[in-house]
Design a protein around this motif. Structure first.
Motif, PDB file in Angstrom:
ATOM      1  N   ASP A  43       0.807  -1.157  -0.103  1.00 18.33           N
ATOM      2  CA  ASP A  43       0.199  -0.110  -0.091  1.00 18.33           C
ATOM      3  C   ASP A  43       0.895   1.308   0.078  1.00 18.33           C
TER       4      ASP A  43
ATOM      5  N   ARG B  91       0.642   3.889  -2.976  1.00 23.06           N
ATOM      6  CA  ARG B  91       0.338   5.606  -2.693  1.00 23.06           C
ATOM      7  C   ARG B  91       1.570   6.226  -3.124  1.00 23.06           C
TER       8      ARG B  91
ATOM      9  N   ASP C 247       1.475   6.346  -6.922  1.00 20.04           N
ATOM     10  CA  ASP C 247       0.137   6.502  -7.525  1.00 20.04           C
ATOM     11  C   ASP C 247      -0.138   5.662  -8.606  1.00 20.04           C
TER      12      ASP C 247
END
Ligand code: TXA
Ligand code: MG
Length: 332
Positions: free
Chosen positions: A208, A212, A215
């Motif tokens: 994750d 993040r 992107d």
């Protein structure tokens, strides 16, 4: 191999002196280095004979590539080519820290380090002692975890001496003692040479986090055994490891094992995944020191560091269940 309590602390093999470690590396010796993840067994990545000794001492198959450790994102010159924006972002955000990036190799990363691949795994470790060593040494250090191939990784200098002490030469090699590793499981590996990038090994920096930061949505590893830590069996102690999700299942299995005359213990750090990671390898080693037949482990939930801990436990369980036909029969 002696048990850790019998391992003499050879003052000529173990040291806290960074200057001595630099000397050893410059003379072609091996230095076990503390990192925030696990201890590594380092050689000057540009000395083929020293790197060959790393494979010998670990008894590691030569096709398995080594991670190159460098002092900072500004020390990548020659090790990799064509740093993409994604690689730059991860380097700037996650280094020094528990992230290895697989990138196109540059001319300094020769095939004896990359296992013949055209990519190289590279990272900047987040440990002050090893960062000082890297700055003073100036080059790249090829370093796999400092354990015999397929076995439990080391998180203290004592673990390294226990596993490799008889294969290292005092006066030529060194174990640099930087205290216990903070994180306790190996770095996250992300391969940026494919599109989308693939996460080859779970670690303290989560999928994750990477998604993040970049992107995008990374992919799971595909292809046969992209990283040796991805073999089904790895990180294996000698005793049998059984992994469960719930404490009451652990207690039930433990009672069955006791009734069958086995030496058994239950390990439950499921409520604290950070401690579960930090202490995982010491816990597995202690199970062997206590001559347990079976260690029943309650695994943490599949979130954050818990994902990496579950990955290592499943491999430890696979290795311990299949390696030795003479071990007591499985429980549960
Ligand atoms: O936390 C860590 O990464 C520790 C510390 C010492 O830095 N190192 C470590 O190294 O775990 P090792 O050799 O035990 O595991 C490195 C993994 C291996 O599974 C290897 O196959 C993979 O990284 N690897 C290295 N270079 C690669 C490449 N070019 N492509 C794919 N996998 C690679
Ligand atoms: Mg390893």
């Amino acid at each position: 191999m002696p048990s850790p309590s019998e391992v003499p602390t050879d003052s000529r093999l173990v040291s806290t002196e960074v200057g001595l470690a630099v000397e050893r590396l410059r003379s072609g010796g091996l230095v076990a280095i503390p990192t925030e993840t696990v201890y590594g067994l380092a050689a000057d990545a540009e000395r083929a004979e020293a790197v060959a000794r790393v494979f010998e001492v670990k008894a590691r198959p030569t096709g398995h590539p080594l991670i190159v450790h460098v002092a900072g994102p500004d020390a990548l010159d020659g090790w990799v080519v064509g740093l993409s924006d994604a690689a730059r972002t991860l380097a700037e955000t996650c280094w020094p820290g528990p992230l290895t990036m697989v990138l196109e190799r540059g001319p300094r990363a020769s095939h004896h380090v990359t296992g013949g691949r055209d990519t190289v795994g590279i990272r900047v470790p987040g440990h002050p002692v090893t960062l000082e060593l890297l700055h003073r040494f100036g080059g790249g250090l090829a370093a796999p975890s400092a354990n015999r191939f397929g076995r439990v990784s080391p998180t203290t200098a004592r673990h390294v001496v226990h596993d490799l002490g008889t294969h290292l030469v005092a006066g030529r090699d060194l174990v640099l003692d930087g205290g216990p590793s903070e994180i306790g499981v190996e770095s996250t590996i992300v391969d940026l040479t494919c599109d989308p990038p693939q996460v080859l090994r779970a670690g303290a920096i989560s999928v994750d986090d990477i998604d993040r930061l970049l992107d995008l949505t990374t992919a799971a590893a595909s292809g046969p055994s992209r990283a040796s830590g991805m073999l089904t069996s790895h990180y294996a102690p000698s005793c049998r490891v059984v992994v469960v999700d719930r404490r009451d299942d652990a207690e039930r299995l433990a009672s069955q094992a006791v009734a069958a005359g086995q030496r058994v213990d239950v390990l439950d750090r499921s409520a604290d995944p950070v401690a579960a990671a930090r202490l995982l390898y010491a816990d597995l080693r202690r199970a062997d020191e206590s001559a347990l037949d079976v260690l029943v482990v309650v695994q943490p939930p599949a979130q954050g560091l818990g994902i990496a801990v579950r990955d290592r436990l499943s491999k430890a369980a696979a290795g311990s269940a299949t390696n030795d036909p003479d071990r007591p029969s499985p429980i549960g």
